[in-house]
Scaffold this active site. Structure first.
Site, PDB file in Angstrom:
ATOM      1  N   HIS A  10      -0.358 -13.090  -0.487  1.00 33.72           N
ATOM      2  CA  HIS A  10      -1.682 -13.848   0.272  1.00 33.72           C
ATOM      3  C   HIS A  10      -1.381 -14.923   0.772  1.00 33.72           C
ATOM      4  O   HIS A  10      -2.311 -15.600   1.458  1.00 33.72           O
ATOM      5  CB  HIS A  10      -2.958 -13.648  -0.670  1.00 33.72           C
ATOM      6  CG  HIS A  10      -3.288 -12.412  -1.137  1.00 33.72           C
ATOM      7  ND1 HIS A  10      -4.113 -12.122  -2.030  1.00 33.72           N
ATOM      8  CD2 HIS A  10      -3.021 -11.078  -0.448  1.00 33.72           C
ATOM      9  CE1 HIS A  10      -4.408 -10.781  -2.203  1.00 33.72           C
ATOM     10  NE2 HIS A  10      -3.862 -10.128  -1.159  1.00 33.72           N
ATOM     11  N   THR A  11      -0.396 -15.658   0.672  1.00 35.03           N
ATOM     12  CA  THR A  11      -0.159 -16.906   1.556  1.00 35.03           C
ATOM     13  C   THR A  11      -0.172 -16.590   2.935  1.00 35.03           C
ATOM     14  O   THR A  11      -0.040 -17.684   3.789  1.00 35.03           O
ATOM     15  CB  THR A  11       1.234 -17.520   1.125  1.00 35.03           C
ATOM     16  OG1 THR A  11       1.365 -18.668   1.420  1.00 35.03           O
ATOM     17  CG2 THR A  11       2.523 -16.881   1.174  1.00 35.03           C
ATOM     18  N   GLY A  45       4.973   5.908  -4.694  1.00 35.69           N
ATOM     19  CA  GLY A  45       6.497   5.042  -4.868  1.00 35.69           C
ATOM     20  C   GLY A  45       6.800   4.628  -3.168  1.00 35.69           C
ATOM     21  O   GLY A  45       5.891   4.946  -2.395  1.00 35.69           O
ATOM     22  N   ASP A  97       8.074   5.362  -0.269  1.00 32.79           N
ATOM     23  CA  ASP A  97       8.497   6.507   0.245  1.00 32.79           C
ATOM     24  C   ASP A  97       8.070   6.717   1.774  1.00 32.79           C
ATOM     25  O   ASP A  97       8.266   7.896   2.312  1.00 32.79           O
ATOM     26  CB  ASP A  97       8.309   7.816  -0.465  1.00 32.79           C
ATOM     27  CG  ASP A  97       7.011   8.036  -0.604  1.00 32.79           C
ATOM     28  OD1 ASP A  97       6.095   7.180  -0.194  1.00 32.79           O
ATOM     29  OD2 ASP A  97       6.447   9.327  -0.901  1.00 32.79           O
ATOM     30  N   HIS A 117       0.832  -1.117  -0.127  1.00 32.14           N
ATOM     31  CA  HIS A 117       0.131   0.044  -0.112  1.00 32.14           C
ATOM     32  C   HIS A 117       1.028   1.167   0.026  1.00 32.14           C
ATOM     33  O   HIS A 117       0.382   2.327  -0.546  1.00 32.14           O
ATOM     34  CB  HIS A 117      -0.836   0.199   1.141  1.00 32.14           C
ATOM     35  CG  HIS A 117      -2.057  -0.834   1.104  1.00 32.14           C
ATOM     36  ND1 HIS A 117      -3.516  -0.587   0.845  1.00 32.14           N
ATOM     37  CD2 HIS A 117      -1.987  -2.321   0.682  1.00 32.14           C
ATOM     38  CE1 HIS A 117      -4.047  -1.383   0.570  1.00 32.14           C
ATOM     39  NE2 HIS A 117      -3.440  -2.503   0.606  1.00 32.14           N
ATOM     40  N   ASP A 118       2.070   1.165   0.389  1.00 30.75           N
ATOM     41  CA  ASP A 118       2.915   2.449   0.439  1.00 30.75           C
ATOM     42  C   ASP A 118       3.734   2.513  -1.005  1.00 30.75           C
ATOM     43  O   ASP A 118       3.488   3.435  -1.547  1.00 30.75           O
ATOM     44  CB  ASP A 118       4.187   2.258   1.365  1.00 30.75           C
ATOM     45  CG  ASP A 118       5.157   3.353   1.327  1.00 30.75           C
ATOM     46  OD1 ASP A 118       4.527   4.234   1.442  1.00 30.75           O
ATOM     47  OD2 ASP A 118       6.288   3.133   1.353  1.00 30.75           O
ATOM     48  N   ASP A 174       4.610 -19.865   1.902  1.00 33.67           N
ATOM     49  CA  ASP A 174       5.149 -21.036   1.317  1.00 33.67           C
ATOM     50  C   ASP A 174       4.135 -20.924  -0.061  1.00 33.67           C
ATOM     51  O   ASP A 174       3.624 -19.868  -0.413  1.00 33.67           O
ATOM     52  CB  ASP A 174       4.558 -22.316   1.800  1.00 33.67           C
ATOM     53  CG  ASP A 174       3.283 -22.457   2.337  1.00 33.67           C
ATOM     54  OD1 ASP A 174       2.181 -21.511   1.516  1.00 33.67           O
ATOM     55  OD2 ASP A 174       2.822 -23.217   3.378  1.00 33.67           O
ATOM     56  N   SER A 205       4.939   7.211   2.538  1.00 31.12           N
ATOM     57  CA  SER A 205       4.015   8.145   2.757  1.00 31.12           C
ATOM     58  C   SER A 205       2.596   7.510   3.264  1.00 31.12           C
ATOM     59  O   SER A 205       1.927   8.273   3.890  1.00 31.12           O
ATOM     60  CB  SER A 205       3.610   8.629   1.258  1.00 31.12           C
ATOM     61  OG  SER A 205       3.181   7.669   0.313  1.00 31.12           O
TER      62      SER A 205
END
Length: 309
Positions: free
Chosen positions: A174-175, A57, A59, A51-52, A236, A61
């Site tokens: 998402h593992t 980019g 950074d 999400h950053d 995994d 934020s």
């Protein structure tokens, strides 16, 4: 929009060799200790990095607090792991004041989260600087929603310099981790009796029944479900096996096995964990290099939740 190579040449593997040689050890110890107390931390830190990096980019934020910042957008309300980054920053400031960026701490913490949960140990360069801009209005155009089609996801990944292969490989995040029930309830409809009925026929029926038991109508908005129903705390390749069994939690997971090209990548990664780990190392490196700031662009924050002065 950012390309993965815009400033990544300014990063180096020995960036803190002289100024803060123990930075990686301090971050890893902080992540490990937090994860021992709360096993959900690695998944939260990995999600926090995505999400950053996809907005402004890599950074940091997303770490800034205040009215109208990225954290206030509904897509980011459920993010977690912030105290772990703050804790690592406080320790590092004691030994290496005003030297290590929050952006680097977040990238290293996400990297360590993968290794701590059984994933590959990989090296990533450092030297990112912290951004000064964090706007909620920048979030929606750049973040993947769980209801997205493959084309919608591919368009955003391409804008970040990431390929379709990267999309599938990085979906392997998402593992580990969990999701709020609201993130996938668009695959069901509620009937007048308060029960949910499956409307997304691509989802395995037994798994769908299991989900409706974990997320009954009227369930608390804080109710969560593991992304991987079988090995949720282990990094995994089981996520890809889950997809092949039509048990991907999100619509954005399930679409990966509806397209021939992405389906083939999923099958390869499901059959060979070493292949997934090797591929992850390459794609993760690209992810952590999106739109990095360097030189006079950005700053080294003293506190991760606020810009300097």
């Amino acid at each position: 929009m950012f390309s993965s190579s815009s400033s990544s040449s300014s990063l180096s593997f020995d960036f803190y060799a002289a100024s803060c040689p123990s930075v990686e050890l301090m971050v890893k110890n902080t992540v490990r200790q937090a994860s021992e107390l709360d096993p959900s931390i690695p998944g939260k830190l990995l999600r926090l990095l995505f999400h950053d990096c996809f907005v402004e980019g890599c950074d940091a934020s997303v770490l800034l607090q205040g009215n109208g910042t990225e954290r206030t957008d509904p897509a980011n309300i459920s993010l977690g792991g912030f105290p772990v980054i703050d804790s690592a920053k406080r320790v590092i400031e004691i030994f290496c004041p005003q030297t290590v960026s929050c952006a680097d701490i977040l990238a290293l913490a996400a990297r360590d989260s993968v290794q701590i949960t059984g994933g590959p140990e990989i090296q990533i360069p450092t030297g990112r600087r912290d951004g000064r801009v964090s706007a909620a209005s920048n979030v929606r155009p750049n973040i993947i929603d769980t209801s997205f089609s493959l084309d919608e996801m591919s368009k955003i990944f391409n804008s970040k310099g990431l390929s379709l292969d990267d999309l599938v490989i990085l979906s392997g995040a998402h593992t580990i981790g969990s999701a709020h029930c609201s993130a996938f309830m668009d695959r069901f409809k509620a009937n007048p009796k308060g029960k949910f009925t499956l409307i997304d026929t691509s989802l395995d029926k037994d798994y769908a029944d299991q989900l409706t038991k974990q997320c009954p109508a009227g369930a608390s908005s804080s109710s969560t479900v593991n992304n991987d129903p079988q090995t949720p705390l282990q990094f995994d390749n089981n996520y890809f096996k889950v997809l092949l069994a039509h048990k991907g939690l999100f619509q954005s997971d399930s679409v990966l096995v509806r397209n021939e090209r992405t389906m083939n990548i999923v099958a390869e990664l499901a059959n060979d964990q070493n292949r997934f780990f090797d591929s992850w190392a390459v794609s993760f490196l690209k992810l952590t290099s999106i739109g990095v700031k360097a030189g006079d662009d950005g700053e080294i924050r003293q506190t991760c939740s606020a810009t300097n002065g």
